[in-house]
Design a protein around this motif. Sequence first.
Motif, PDB file in Angstrom:
ATOM      1  N   GLN A  43      12.432  -2.622   0.791  1.00 37.76           N
ATOM      2  CA  GLN A  43      11.000  -2.605   1.092  1.00 37.76           C
ATOM      3  C   GLN A  43      10.418  -1.239   0.718  1.00 37.76           C
ATOM      4  O   GLN A  43      11.130  -0.228   0.702  1.00 37.76           O
ATOM      5  N   ILE A  44       9.109  -1.246   0.453  1.00 32.88           N
ATOM      6  CA  ILE A  44       8.379  -0.017   0.127  1.00 32.88           C
ATOM      7  C   ILE A  44       7.561   0.382   1.354  1.00 32.88           C
ATOM      8  O   ILE A  44       6.730  -0.395   1.847  1.00 32.88           O
ATOM      9  N   TYR A  45       7.807   1.581   1.810  1.00 27.95           N
ATOM     10  CA  TYR A  45       7.200   2.094   3.053  1.00 27.95           C
ATOM     11  C   TYR A  45       6.389   3.342   2.693  1.00 27.95           C
ATOM     12  O   TYR A  45       6.910   4.268   2.068  1.00 27.95           O
ATOM     13  N   ILE A  46       5.102   3.369   3.060  1.00 29.69           N
ATOM     14  CA  ILE A  46       4.211   4.487   2.734  1.00 29.69           C
ATOM     15  C   ILE A  46       3.811   5.193   4.026  1.00 29.69           C
ATOM     16  O   ILE A  46       3.429   4.542   5.008  1.00 29.69           O
ATOM     17  N   SER A  47       3.879   6.507   4.033  1.00 27.11           N
ATOM     18  CA  SER A  47       3.494   7.273   5.225  1.00 27.11           C
ATOM     19  C   SER A  47       2.791   8.563   4.812  1.00 27.11           C
ATOM     20  O   SER A  47       3.017   9.086   3.712  1.00 27.11           O
ATOM     21  N   PHE A  48       1.936   9.047   5.714  1.00 23.81           N
ATOM     22  CA  PHE A  48       1.271  10.339   5.505  1.00 23.81           C
ATOM     23  C   PHE A  48       0.803  10.868   6.851  1.00 23.81           C
ATOM     24  O   PHE A  48       0.742  10.123   7.843  1.00 23.81           O
ATOM     25  N   ASP A  49       0.505  12.146   6.888  1.00 17.59           N
ATOM     26  CA  ASP A  49       0.075  12.810   8.124  1.00 17.59           C
ATOM     27  C   ASP A  49      -1.422  13.107   8.066  1.00 17.59           C
ATOM     28  O   ASP A  49      -1.939  13.579   7.044  1.00 17.59           O
ATOM     29  N   ILE A  50      -2.094  12.845   9.177  1.00 17.44           N
ATOM     30  CA  ILE A  50      -3.479  13.298   9.370  1.00 17.44           C
ATOM     31  C   ILE A  50      -3.393  14.542  10.236  1.00 17.44           C
ATOM     32  O   ILE A  50      -2.969  14.479  11.393  1.00 17.44           O
TER      33      ILE A  50
END
Length: 274
Positions: A132-139
């Motif tokens: 699976q492709i999992y996308i994450s980022f921080d605010i």
Amino acid sequence: MSSLTFVVSYRSKQLQTLNSLSPVEVKDVSVSCASETQIIDVECVLENLRLSQTQEREMASLSAQQDVAVWTFGLMVLGVISLVLSALGLFALIWTFIRTRQLSEDQSRAYVLTLGFTVSKIYNPEDNSRYQIYISFDIHNTGHTPALDVVTVSRLGWSDEATMLDWSPIAPPTSRGVLGPQQKVQQSRTIPEDYTDPIVLSNVSQGTTVWARGVVRYQDVFGQSWQHSFMWHLKDPERLLSKDGTSEKDGVAYKDFSMTVHAEENELKKLESS
């Protein structure tokens, strides 16, 4: 007899007055009072002296008035200059106060940015050929005061560049809340599809890649509204086919890939008050 005494006394006083004058003064008035026989009329001399003294007093008074007028004008000019300088000083003081307040607000207000965009390839524990492709980022609030009413609208997934550029953040917000100073919160999403290398190759051949685009809106403690727009993509998506550098956590294998910021959109700007 008494009349004669009065005349003698009067003449004596006139002579005394003449004697008290300077030779130049007597000479000046005597010329106009001399008769054909060169006999000087004392009364004429005294009258001319009185007129001369009166003129001198008038000239002195006029000169004094002129001096007072010049002095008054000078004081008025100095007063005007002083008033202008005072006004300039007050303006400078007000401007300094406003500017200092603005600098203080700018140094302490909340600045919310998005950082750490990552694409993770998470292998299926039962079949390593699938993942699976999992996308994450921080605010991240990089400021020194809280960010209020934080709203995030984003789109994450496989897409071509034209589709992503045409997207407009009109969907309902995916989060809302308060973000404290120097704090960050992670946003993440799994693309709801099982991927295999052939699927990834097919997507890459169609000119698509993994994109993340959206906006973060918030209000600082000074009542100013802000919007941060972001747009990131996975450069060279064929890297997803690589199995080198795979890590494992809790029995699940994965590999992380850093995303690249897109030049079209990645800014923080003030919003106009409604």
